[in-house]
Design a protein around this motif. Structure first.
Motif, short mmCIF file in Angstrom:
data_model
loop_
_atom_site.label_atom_id
_atom_site.label_comp_id
_atom_site.label_asym_id
_atom_site.label_seq_id
_atom_site.Cartn_x
_atom_site.Cartn_y
_atom_site.Cartn_z
N ASN A 28 137.88 -92.77 -29.67
CA ASN A 28 138.02 -93.88 -28.72
C ASN A 28 139.25 -93.74 -27.81
N VAL A 29 140.10 -92.74 -28.10
CA VAL A 29 141.31 -92.54 -27.28
C VAL A 29 140.92 -92.25 -25.83
N GLY A 30 141.67 -92.80 -24.91
CA GLY A 30 141.39 -92.60 -23.48
C GLY A 30 141.14 -93.96 -22.85
N THR A 31 139.91 -94.19 -22.45
CA THR A 31 139.57 -95.51 -21.90
C THR A 31 139.46 -96.54 -23.01
N GLY A 32 139.14 -96.08 -24.24
CA GLY A 32 138.90 -97.01 -25.34
C GLY A 32 137.61 -97.79 -25.15
N MET A 33 136.75 -97.31 -24.26
CA MET A 33 135.55 -98.08 -23.90
C MET A 33 134.29 -97.51 -24.54
N ARG A 34 133.46 -98.43 -25.05
CA ARG A 34 132.10 -98.11 -25.46
C ARG A 34 131.17 -98.97 -24.62
N ALA A 35 130.35 -98.31 -23.82
CA ALA A 35 129.31 -98.99 -23.07
C ALA A 35 127.99 -98.74 -23.78
N SER A 36 127.18 -99.77 -23.96
CA SER A 36 125.93 -99.56 -24.68
C SER A 36 124.83 -100.49 -24.17
N VAL A 37 123.61 -100.05 -24.39
CA VAL A 37 122.44 -100.88 -24.11
C VAL A 37 121.61 -100.98 -25.38
N MET A 38 121.07 -102.17 -25.64
CA MET A 38 120.11 -102.36 -26.72
C MET A 38 118.73 -102.33 -26.08
N ILE A 39 117.92 -101.38 -26.52
CA ILE A 39 116.70 -101.07 -25.77
C ILE A 39 115.49 -100.99 -26.69
N HIS A 40 114.36 -101.54 -26.23
CA HIS A 40 113.12 -101.60 -27.01
C HIS A 40 112.18 -100.50 -26.51
N LEU A 41 111.91 -99.51 -27.40
CA LEU A 41 111.14 -98.33 -26.99
C LEU A 41 109.94 -98.08 -27.91
N PRO A 42 108.98 -98.99 -27.96
CA PRO A 42 107.83 -98.81 -28.84
C PRO A 42 106.92 -97.66 -28.44
N ALA A 43 106.71 -97.46 -27.14
CA ALA A 43 105.80 -96.40 -26.69
C ALA A 43 106.37 -95.02 -26.97
N LEU A 44 107.65 -94.83 -26.68
CA LEU A 44 108.29 -93.53 -26.98
C LEU A 44 108.28 -93.25 -28.48
N THR A 45 108.48 -94.28 -29.27
CA THR A 45 108.48 -94.11 -30.73
C THR A 45 107.07 -93.85 -31.24
N GLY A 86 112.23 -102.02 -35.74
CA GLY A 86 111.49 -102.69 -34.68
C GLY A 86 111.53 -101.94 -33.37
N ASN A 87 111.71 -100.60 -33.45
CA ASN A 87 111.76 -99.76 -32.25
C ASN A 87 112.89 -100.16 -31.30
N ILE A 88 113.95 -100.72 -31.88
CA ILE A 88 115.12 -101.13 -31.09
C ILE A 88 116.27 -100.19 -31.39
N TYR A 89 116.86 -99.65 -30.33
CA TYR A 89 117.94 -98.68 -30.46
C TYR A 89 119.12 -99.12 -29.62
N GLN A 90 120.31 -98.67 -30.01
CA GLN A 90 121.49 -98.83 -29.18
C GLN A 90 121.92 -97.46 -28.67
N ILE A 91 122.04 -97.34 -27.37
CA ILE A 91 122.46 -96.09 -26.74
C ILE A 91 123.82 -96.32 -26.10
N SER A 92 124.78 -95.45 -26.44
CA SER A 92 126.15 -95.65 -25.94
C SER A 92 126.83 -94.32 -25.64
N ASN A 93 127.93 -94.40 -24.91
CA ASN A 93 128.73 -93.20 -24.63
C ASN A 93 129.49 -92.77 -25.87
N GLN A 94 129.70 -91.47 -26.04
CA GLN A 94 130.51 -90.95 -27.14
C GLN A 94 131.90 -90.51 -26.66
N ILE A 95 131.99 -90.15 -25.38
CA ILE A 95 133.23 -89.61 -24.83
C ILE A 95 133.99 -90.71 -24.10
N THR A 96 135.26 -90.89 -24.46
CA THR A 96 136.10 -91.88 -23.78
C THR A 96 137.31 -91.25 -23.12
#
Length: 361
Positions: free
Chosen positions: A173-190, A221-231
């Motif tokens: 988390n060093v750097g910006t200290g930021m985690r940006a994320s989306v909670m996303i529903h992907l039933p078709a891809l799954t 429930g085909n719900i995922y959280q996608i976020s940045n790893q690099i800060t």
């Protein structure tokens, strides 16, 4: 406790569950979280109880400032004053983390009435500042969290290095200290087993895919959280721009596969949606995992107009919160063992689905 926390604990509605943001049929919510530490005070992993209380006192004083109390309506709470069941509800509403849910006299929380802003005190870092909005609204969430961060920095001296950036408990988390994320529903891809390939590619882009409650939790429930790893080495706006662009590509792919399923396998899809709806309407017991998976199929049917109903997608998002173990016991006003919760969950789902007439086509 205050009216604000009482309201939060008594209803499943939050800003991100009741509002419809951009791409709400796929993106449930957007979150920006900043990790910050106060200079010259040991980070939570190294601090004793006295040092932890010192952090709480400093943050409480800032919480009483006009900018946070009036302009952003943030209220301060010590988690030791919130019982285990209510802390569980805060977790289920994504206001605190699984780790912060554990009892510790050093921990605190700031939160506003619509739950769009929450700040965990003495979690892994002294401060975890979070803004949560419905749909794909990373830029809007960043503007708000940046404003809150500036206010806090006016009152607190952050641990900061000119070369490394913000100093945090976890090196990632060093750097910006930021985690940006989306909670996303992907039933078709799954459903079509394309999700693993896409998630593997996301890893190569410096993005992480996690479960319903973030790191270390299962995707249900085909719900995922996608976020940045690099800060480190990237600006906040660059991280947000990258995640937004990738999310839009995932949305396009999910929509493409949904259209293909309707065109090529409509009968099978109708059968799947109809079976899910039938079980949701008639089951006598249901655990959390089964309920979320069935609600995922129901939601897909709703989005594809395979189900005609008075219910809205945001009502299903709210129901996702209501059927969690903590809120379910709060709703029923009594502690319950696993089987009793499963029965109450099935009853609650039937009750909510009856609130809107539905037909499967």
């Amino acid at each position: 406790m205050s009216v604000v926390i009482d309201d939060i604990l008594s209803t499943a509605q939050s800003n991100w569950t009741k509002e419809e943001g951009p791409y709400h049929h796929i993106v449930i919510s957007s979150r920006i979280r900043l990790a910050r530490n106060i200079s010259k005070i040991p980070m939570p992993i190294f601090q004793n109880e006295t040092e932890g209380q010192h952090v709480l006192d400093k943050v409480k004083k800032v919480a009483e400032s006009k900018e946070l109390r009036d302009d952003n309506a943030l209220e301060f709470y010590r988690l030791k004053d919130i019982n285990a069941l209510d802390r569980r509800i805060l977790l289920e509403k994504h206001l605190i983390s699984p780790d912060h849910c554990q009892e510790d006299v050093r921990r605190g929380l700031l939160v506003n009435k619509d739950e769009s802003i929450s700040i965990m005190v003495n979690e892994e870092d002294h401060l975890r500042i979070q803004v949560l909005y419905p749909g794909l609204q990373l830029n809007k969430a960043w503007e708000k969290v940046d404003n809150i961060d500036d206010i806090l920095e006016n009152h607190l001296e952050y641990a900061y290095d000119a070369e490394k950036g913000f100093l945090t408990a976890c090196p990632t988390n060093v750097g910006t200290g930021m985690r940006a994320s989306v909670m996303i529903h992907l039933p078709a891809l799954t459903m079509t087993k394309q999700a693993p390939r896409i998630f593997s590619a996301l890893g190569q882009l410096g993005l992480a895919v996690r479960g319903l409650y973030g790191e270390g939790t299962e995707a249900i429930g085909n719900i995922y959280q996608i976020s940045n790893q690099i800060t480190l080495g990237q600006k906040e706006t660059e991280i947000i721009q990258s995640l937004t662009a990738v999310t839009r590509q995932i949305i396009e792919k999910e929509e493409e596969i949904r259209r293909a399923l309707v065109k090529e396998k409509k009968l099978q899809l109708q059968d799947r949606v109809g079976r899910a709806y039938g079980i949701l309407q008639n089951a006598a017991i249901m655990d959390s995992k089964e309920a979320l998976n069935l609600l995922s199929d129901f939601r897909l049917g709703l989005d594809l107009e395979l189900i005609h109903t008075d219910l809205k997608g945001q009502q299903l998002t709210e129901l996702m919160v209501m059927i969690q173990p903590g809120f379910l016991q709060k709703y029923k006003k009594k502690p319950m063992q696993s089987l009793d919760r499963d029965a109450a969950r099935a009853e609650l789902i039937k009750e909510k689905l009856k609130g809107g007439h539905s037909d499967v086509y």
